[in-house]
Design a protein around this motif. Structure first.
Motif, PDB file in Angstrom:
ATOM      1  N   UNK A 146       0.846  -1.185   0.000  1.00 38.90           N
ATOM      2  CA  UNK A 146       0.000   0.000   0.000  1.00 38.90           C
ATOM      3  C   UNK A 146       0.890   1.247   0.000  1.00 38.90           C
ATOM      4  N   UNK A 147       0.318   2.381   0.374  1.00 42.69           N
ATOM      5  CA  UNK A 147       1.079   3.630   0.443  1.00 42.69           C
ATOM      6  C   UNK A 147       2.270   3.473   1.389  1.00 42.69           C
ATOM      7  N   UNK A 148       3.411   4.022   1.028  1.00 42.28           N
ATOM      8  CA  UNK A 148       4.653   3.944   1.802  1.00 42.28           C
ATOM      9  C   UNK A 148       5.185   2.511   1.918  1.00 42.28           C
ATOM     10  N   UNK A 149       4.679   1.609   1.080  1.00 45.60           N
ATOM     11  CA  UNK A 149       5.138   0.234   1.128  1.00 45.60           C
ATOM     12  C   UNK A 149       4.526  -0.602   2.239  1.00 45.60           C
ATOM     13  N   UNK A 150       3.475  -0.072   2.884  1.00 45.63           N
ATOM     14  CA  UNK A 150       2.835  -0.782   3.996  1.00 45.63           C
ATOM     15  C   UNK A 150       2.125  -2.043   3.508  1.00 45.63           C
ATOM     16  N   UNK A 151       2.235  -3.102   4.320  1.00 45.43           N
ATOM     17  CA  UNK A 151       1.526  -4.343   4.003  1.00 45.43           C
ATOM     18  C   UNK A 151       0.656  -4.846   5.150  1.00 45.43           C
ATOM     19  N   UNK A 152       0.997  -4.517   6.383  1.00 45.69           N
ATOM     20  CA  UNK A 152       0.180  -5.015   7.478  1.00 45.69           C
ATOM     21  C   UNK A 152       0.716  -4.635   8.837  1.00 45.69           C
ATOM     22  N   UNK A 153       0.038  -5.135   9.868  1.00 48.74           N
ATOM     23  CA  UNK A 153       0.399  -4.823  11.246  1.00 48.74           C
ATOM     24  C   UNK A 153       0.136  -6.035  12.129  1.00 48.74           C
ATOM     25  N   UNK A 154       1.041  -6.263  13.079  1.00 50.89           N
ATOM     26  CA  UNK A 154       0.892  -7.344  14.048  1.00 50.89           C
ATOM     27  C   UNK A 154       0.917  -6.738  15.444  1.00 50.89           C
ATOM     28  N   UNK A 155      -0.110  -7.066  16.222  1.00 56.96           N
ATOM     29  CA  UNK A 155      -0.234  -6.542  17.586  1.00 56.96           C
ATOM     30  C   UNK A 155      -0.160  -7.713  18.551  1.00 56.96           C
ATOM     31  N   UNK A 156       0.790  -7.666  19.462  1.00 56.10           N
ATOM     32  CA  UNK A 156       0.899  -8.676  20.511  1.00 56.10           C
ATOM     33  C   UNK A 156       0.328  -8.128  21.817  1.00 56.10           C
ATOM     34  N   UNK A 157       0.026  -9.028  22.730  1.00 55.81           N
ATOM     35  CA  UNK A 157      -0.529  -8.621  24.021  1.00 55.81           C
ATOM     36  C   UNK A 157       0.437  -8.977  25.134  1.00 55.81           C
ATOM     37  N   UNK A 158       0.909  -7.961  25.835  1.00 46.94           N
ATOM     38  CA  UNK A 158       1.740  -8.169  27.022  1.00 46.94           C
ATOM     39  C   UNK A 158       0.848  -7.978  28.247  1.00 46.94           C
ATOM     40  N   UNK A 159       1.332  -7.285  29.232  1.00 46.22           N
ATOM     41  CA  UNK A 159       0.592  -6.990  30.458  1.00 46.22           C
ATOM     42  C   UNK A 159       1.452  -6.029  31.257  1.00 46.22           C
ATOM     43  N   UNK A 160       0.825  -5.255  32.141  1.00 45.23           N
ATOM     44  CA  UNK A 160       1.644  -4.427  33.014  1.00 45.23           C
ATOM     45  C   UNK A 160       2.439  -5.286  33.988  1.00 45.23           C
ATOM     46  N   UNK A 161       2.078  -6.576  34.073  1.00 49.83           N
ATOM     47  CA  UNK A 161       2.881  -7.505  34.878  1.00 49.83           C
ATOM     48  C   UNK A 161       4.283  -7.660  34.310  1.00 49.83           C
ATOM     49  N   UNK A 162       4.471  -7.317  33.049  1.00 55.37           N
ATOM     50  CA  UNK A 162       5.815  -7.341  32.468  1.00 55.37           C
ATOM     51  C   UNK A 162       6.736  -6.357  33.190  1.00 55.37           C
ATOM     52  N   UNK A 163       6.129  -5.307  33.764  1.00 59.84           N
ATOM     53  CA  UNK A 163       6.887  -4.272  34.465  1.00 59.84           C
ATOM     54  C   UNK A 163       6.704  -4.363  35.990  1.00 59.84           C
ATOM     55  N   UNK A 164       5.500  -4.735  36.415  1.00 59.73           N
ATOM     56  CA  UNK A 164       5.131  -4.711  37.832  1.00 59.73           C
ATOM     57  C   UNK A 164       4.657  -6.082  38.295  1.00 59.73           C
ATOM     58  N   UNK A 165       5.362  -7.125  37.917  1.00 54.82           N
ATOM     59  CA  UNK A 165       4.929  -8.466  38.283  1.00 54.82           C
ATOM     60  C   UNK A 165       4.778  -8.634  39.786  1.00 54.82           C
ATOM     61  N   UNK A 166       3.661  -9.226  40.182  1.00 57.47           N
ATOM     62  CA  UNK A 166       3.380  -9.390  41.601  1.00 57.47           C
ATOM     63  C   UNK A 166       3.860 -10.741  42.128  1.00 57.47           C
ATOM     64  N   UNK A 167       3.771 -10.917  43.432  1.00 53.61           N
ATOM     65  CA  UNK A 167       4.096 -12.194  44.053  1.00 53.61           C
ATOM     66  C   UNK A 167       3.237 -13.277  43.409  1.00 53.61           C
ATOM     67  N   UNK A 168       3.866 -14.358  43.003  1.00 49.35           N
ATOM     68  CA  UNK A 168       3.147 -15.450  42.363  1.00 49.35           C
ATOM     69  C   UNK A 168       3.052 -15.342  40.858  1.00 49.35           C
ATOM     70  N   UNK A 169       3.609 -14.267  40.285  1.00 48.42           N
ATOM     71  CA  UNK A 169       3.499 -14.047  38.845  1.00 48.42           C
ATOM     72  C   UNK A 169       4.818 -14.251  38.099  1.00 48.42           C
ATOM     73  N   UNK A 170       5.719 -15.017  38.651  1.00 49.60           N
ATOM     74  CA  UNK A 170       7.026 -15.183  38.015  1.00 49.60           C
ATOM     75  C   UNK A 170       6.894 -15.701  36.588  1.00 49.60           C
ATOM     76  N   UNK A 171       6.088 -16.721  36.380  1.00 51.52           N
ATOM     77  CA  UNK A 171       5.936 -17.297  35.040  1.00 51.52           C
ATOM     78  C   UNK A 171       5.208 -16.329  34.108  1.00 51.52           C
ATOM     79  N   UNK A 172       4.119 -15.783  34.579  1.00 51.86           N
ATOM     80  CA  UNK A 172       3.321 -14.875  33.748  1.00 51.86           C
ATOM     81  C   UNK A 172       4.119 -13.625  33.384  1.00 51.86           C
ATOM     82  N   UNK A 173       4.764 -13.020  34.377  1.00 54.14           N
ATOM     83  CA  UNK A 173       5.543 -11.809  34.126  1.00 54.14           C
ATOM     84  C   UNK A 173       6.708 -12.088  33.183  1.00 54.14           C
ATOM     85  N   UNK A 174       7.322 -13.254  33.323  1.00 52.10           N
ATOM     86  CA  UNK A 174       8.415 -13.630  32.409  1.00 52.10           C
ATOM     87  C   UNK A 174       7.924 -13.700  30.973  1.00 52.10           C
TER      88      UNK A 174
END
Length: 252
Positions: free
Chosen positions: A132-160
């Motif tokens: 398309x315009x400017x050579x654009x073809x698409x977009x990919x959106x992933x989902x993280x979480x604020x746990x990536x930054x502020x992981x709570x007790x018990x969230x070691x796996x999820x935050x990782x």
């Protein structure tokens, strides 16, 4: 980028954030392929423009077949929104002993590796579409979480796993820039999803009270609204956007 008359993949599309996003993109005229496990699809709402596809995102062969289906829909595949994920909690050292390694690996396998798997295989198909315009073809959106930054007790796996999604964002955007594919991540705070369906109203109100403003939980349709904005805003790329009411989570 225009959403109408394009194909979109939404993982975890049978419920929660994924279902809201699939419905929103379909309402804008996209042909949406909602990837989810068979058990999730059984109870999923029927939405015009949304086709459910039984897929385990950690299985490369299943994902390849499902991506091929989306790419062969008769309209260009332009969008991927990765919402599939799980969020069990366990302390590194708990009353029952050390953190279960198999559970840790499962969380990372689904949340991080599953997202990468879909991103990679779908990107290959997106590169085959007309630019398309400017050579654009698409977009990919992933989902993280604020746990990536502020992981709570018990969230070691999820935050990782969600920290991995955050770290993936910029290099993926740089890798795919030459193909005209943008990559971004949404990091939600506490969202009113089926994961919270089993907790009491009192507990839910306590969670909402910790959000500076607005003092409520986020809604799945607000995630979908943000995803739509990202798709349509061609100059957003390589960024992680927090959607959390300025919440910074305490240790517990």
């Amino acid at each position: 980028m225009q959403i109408k008359d394009t194909a979109a993949i939404v993982t975890g599309g049978a419920s929660g954030l994924g279902a809201a996003t699939a419905a929103a993109l379909a309402a804008q005229g996209a042909k949406v392929f909602a990837f989810d496990l068979p058990a999730g699809i059984e109870g999923a709402p029927q939405v015009d423009g949304v086709e459910y596809v039984a897929v385990d995102v950690t299985d490369p062969e299943q994902v390849q077949a499902a991506v091929d289906t989306a790419a062969g829909a008769g309209v260009p595949l332009r969008t991927v929104v990765n919402c599939a994920g799980i969020g069990p909690s366990m302390r590194i050292l708990g009353k029952k002993g050390p953190h279960d390694l198999a559970l840790y690996a499962k969380v990372v396998q689904i949340n991080l590796i599953g997202s990468f798997n879909v991103l990679t295989l779908a990107a290959e198909k997106i590169t085959q579409t007309q630019a398309l315009e400017d050579g654009a073809r698409g977009v990919i959106i992933n989902t993280a979480s604020i746990a990536a930054y502020d992981g709570q007790i018990g969230q070691a796996a999820y935050a990782s796993s969600k920290g991995g999604i955050v770290g993936l964002t910029l290099p993926a955007a740089r890798d795919l820039a030459q193909h005209g594919i943008r990559v971004l991540t949404i990091a939600p705070g506490i969202v009113e999803t089926p994961m919270l369906a089993t907790v009491s109203d009192e507990f839910r109100e306590g969670l909402a009270a910790g959000v500076p403003f607005p003092k409520r939980l986020a809604r799945p349709d607000e995630y979908a609204q943000l995803a739509q904005m990202i798709i349509e805003h061609d100059y957003l790329n390589g960024e992680v956007i927090r959607m959390d009411g300025s919440l910074r989570m305490a240790p517990r």
